[in-house]
Design a protein around this motif. Structure first.
Motif, short mmCIF file in Angstrom:
data_model
loop_
_atom_site.label_atom_id
_atom_site.label_comp_id
_atom_site.label_asym_id
_atom_site.label_seq_id
_atom_site.Cartn_x
_atom_site.Cartn_y
_atom_site.Cartn_z
N ASP A 28 0.81 -1.22 0.00
CA ASP A 28 0.00 0.00 0.00
C ASP A 28 0.84 1.27 0.00
OD1 ASP A 28 -2.29 -1.52 0.00
OD2 ASP A 28 -2.58 -1.44 2.18
N GLY A 29 2.16 1.12 0.00
CA GLY A 29 3.04 2.29 -0.05
C GLY A 29 3.33 2.92 1.29
N ASP A 30 2.90 2.28 2.38
CA ASP A 30 3.19 2.79 3.72
C ASP A 30 4.48 2.16 4.21
OD1 ASP A 30 1.03 4.58 4.13
OD2 ASP A 30 -0.31 2.90 4.56
N LEU A 31 5.61 2.64 3.68
CA LEU A 31 6.89 1.99 3.92
C LEU A 31 7.36 2.14 5.36
CD1 LEU A 31 8.77 2.85 0.60
CD2 LEU A 31 7.27 0.91 1.14
N GLU A 32 7.04 3.28 5.98
CA GLU A 32 7.44 3.46 7.38
C GLU A 32 6.72 2.45 8.27
OE1 GLU A 32 8.01 7.10 10.64
OE2 GLU A 32 7.07 7.49 8.68
N ALA A 33 5.44 2.23 7.99
CA ALA A 33 4.69 1.24 8.76
C ALA A 33 5.21 -0.17 8.48
CB ALA A 33 3.20 1.33 8.43
N ALA A 34 5.54 -0.45 7.23
CA ALA A 34 6.08 -1.77 6.89
C ALA A 34 7.36 -2.03 7.67
CB ALA A 34 6.35 -1.86 5.39
N LYS A 35 8.22 -1.02 7.77
CA LYS A 35 9.46 -1.17 8.52
C LYS A 35 9.18 -1.42 10.00
CE LYS A 35 13.71 1.29 9.75
NZ LYS A 35 14.47 2.56 9.63
N LEU A 36 8.25 -0.66 10.58
CA LEU A 36 7.93 -0.84 12.00
C LEU A 36 7.35 -2.22 12.25
CD1 LEU A 36 7.65 0.16 14.89
CD2 LEU A 36 5.43 1.15 14.26
N PHE A 37 6.40 -2.64 11.42
CA PHE A 37 5.79 -3.96 11.61
C PHE A 37 6.86 -5.06 11.54
CE2 PHE A 37 1.56 -2.22 9.81
CZ PHE A 37 1.07 -1.97 11.09
N SER A 38 7.80 -4.92 10.63
CA SER A 38 8.86 -5.93 10.52
C SER A 38 9.75 -5.94 11.76
CB SER A 38 9.71 -5.66 9.27
OG SER A 38 8.96 -5.83 8.08
N GLU A 39 10.05 -4.76 12.27
CA GLU A 39 10.88 -4.67 13.47
C GLU A 39 10.17 -5.28 14.67
OE1 GLU A 39 11.63 -0.51 13.75
OE2 GLU A 39 13.30 -0.54 12.31
N ILE A 40 8.87 -5.01 14.79
CA ILE A 40 8.12 -5.57 15.92
C ILE A 40 8.01 -7.08 15.78
CG2 ILE A 40 5.90 -5.60 17.11
CD1 ILE A 40 5.59 -2.66 16.47
N ALA A 41 7.83 -7.57 14.55
CA ALA A 41 7.79 -9.02 14.33
C ALA A 41 9.06 -9.68 14.86
CB ALA A 41 7.61 -9.33 12.85
#
Length: 322
Positions: free
Chosen positions: A140-153
């Motif tokens: 969806d183009g929300d790269l900052e959120a993608a990075k955060l979700f990956s870090e939390i995972a």
């Protein structure tokens, strides 16, 4: 069971210091047979009532975390009375509403059972939920959120591994419980959402509810471990609870734009509390009463009354804002 009877079961469960928002577990004053009785009672509840109690706990955990952030924002705006109102309400949501629901649901078991529950939750978040959220945010183009979700995972994978090690110690009596993780304090100020996709916003809301629930659950597990004479396990649960609240929830809140101006925060809180008082909890109470889950029905009705009072207090504060 009356509301006062439920509260008697909770004496000494867990006290959080609101002024400092410190994450501190204290020894439970509830003997082991009380936990077994609560667990047995929970098994007699209908699946729908148990589901509704879980929904309630997630909502109350989210409210606790959100209201503390709203209180800090009110302090920054020079509204200490509103800040105190938010923090006081947050304590009610956690130390009364959530803990009473946890008692009815038999949410706290043995140390081993609590660890298995935590491992299952962390495994799901590590392998499925946050990875899926990251993929969706990236698309969806929300790269900052993608990075955060990956870090939390990745964080949740480490939490799972620590809990697995702790479970081996608890069940075999050999080895050492891992040291607790140290939570960083992520500041959350008023701001607009930093994501654009509706799907990302919905996933952030789901994630924040999960983190608020995890924080509260781990604090209950920590208190139980402390009572059982296992301070190392208590510290592990406490430390992990702190990461879930002060890092994960806070970082997600920043991206979601959860905190607005104090006026906005009060307005949102009025709407939320009013919905719980007039729709959510009365509906839960009706369903519980229909299947004979009278203690749960009483809890839902009493909590609805409390939420109506919260809505009125927030509305009064909003009316007095300049």
């Amino acid at each position: 069971m009356s509301r006062h009877s439920i509260r008697r079961l909770l004496v000494g469960l867990c006290t959080l210091t609101a002024a400092s928002q410190a994450v501190t577990a204290v020894a439970l004053a509830v003997p082991a047979d009380k936990h077994r009785a609560a667990y047995s009672a929970a098994q007699a509840l209908s699946p729908q009532t148990l589901s509704d109690l879980t929904t309630a706990m997630k909502g109350e955990g989210f409210a606790y975390a959100s209201y503390n952030l709203y209180g800090a924002q009110a302090d920054r705006e020079g509204q200490p009375a509103v800040g105190k109102l938010f923090r006081t309400t947050a304590q009610t949501e956690l130390n009364e509403h959530l803990h009473e629901a946890a008692t009815l649901a038999g949410a706290v078991g043995t140390d081993a059972a609590n660890l298995r529950q935590a491992i299952n939750g962390e495994t799901y978040e590590h392998q499925v939920m946050y990875r899926g959220f990251a993929d969706q945010a990236r698309k969806d183009g929300d790269l900052e959120a993608a990075k955060l979700f990956s870090e939390i995972a990745a964080d949740e994978g480490r939490h799972r591994d620590a809990y697995r090690t702790a479970l081996m110690v608890v069940t075999t009596g050999r080895g050492t419980v891992p040291a607790p993780p140290k939570a960083g304090m992520v500041p959350v100020s008023a701001g607009l959402p930093k994501v654009k996709a509706a799907r990302t916003k919905a996933n952030l809301a789901t994630a924040m509810h999960g983190e608020g629930f995890a924080h509260a659950s781990y604090m209950l597990f920590a208190a139980h471990a402390e009572q059982n004479g296992n301070p190392a396990l208590a510290r592990l649960f406490e430390g992990t609870a702190g990461v879930e609240l002060h890092e994960h929830f806070a970082e997600e809140a920043v991206l979601a734009g959860l905190v607005g101006t104090t006026k906005d925060n009060l307005s949102k809180s009025v709407t939320g509390e009013h919905n719980e008082a007039t729709n959510l909890y009365p509906g839960f109470a009706e369903r519980a009463a229909a299947v004979g889950d009278t203690a749960a029905a009483t809890y839902f009705r009493d909590t609805a009354d409390d939420e109506a009072k919260h809505a009125a207090a927030f509305q009064q504060a909003l009316n007095q804002m300049p």
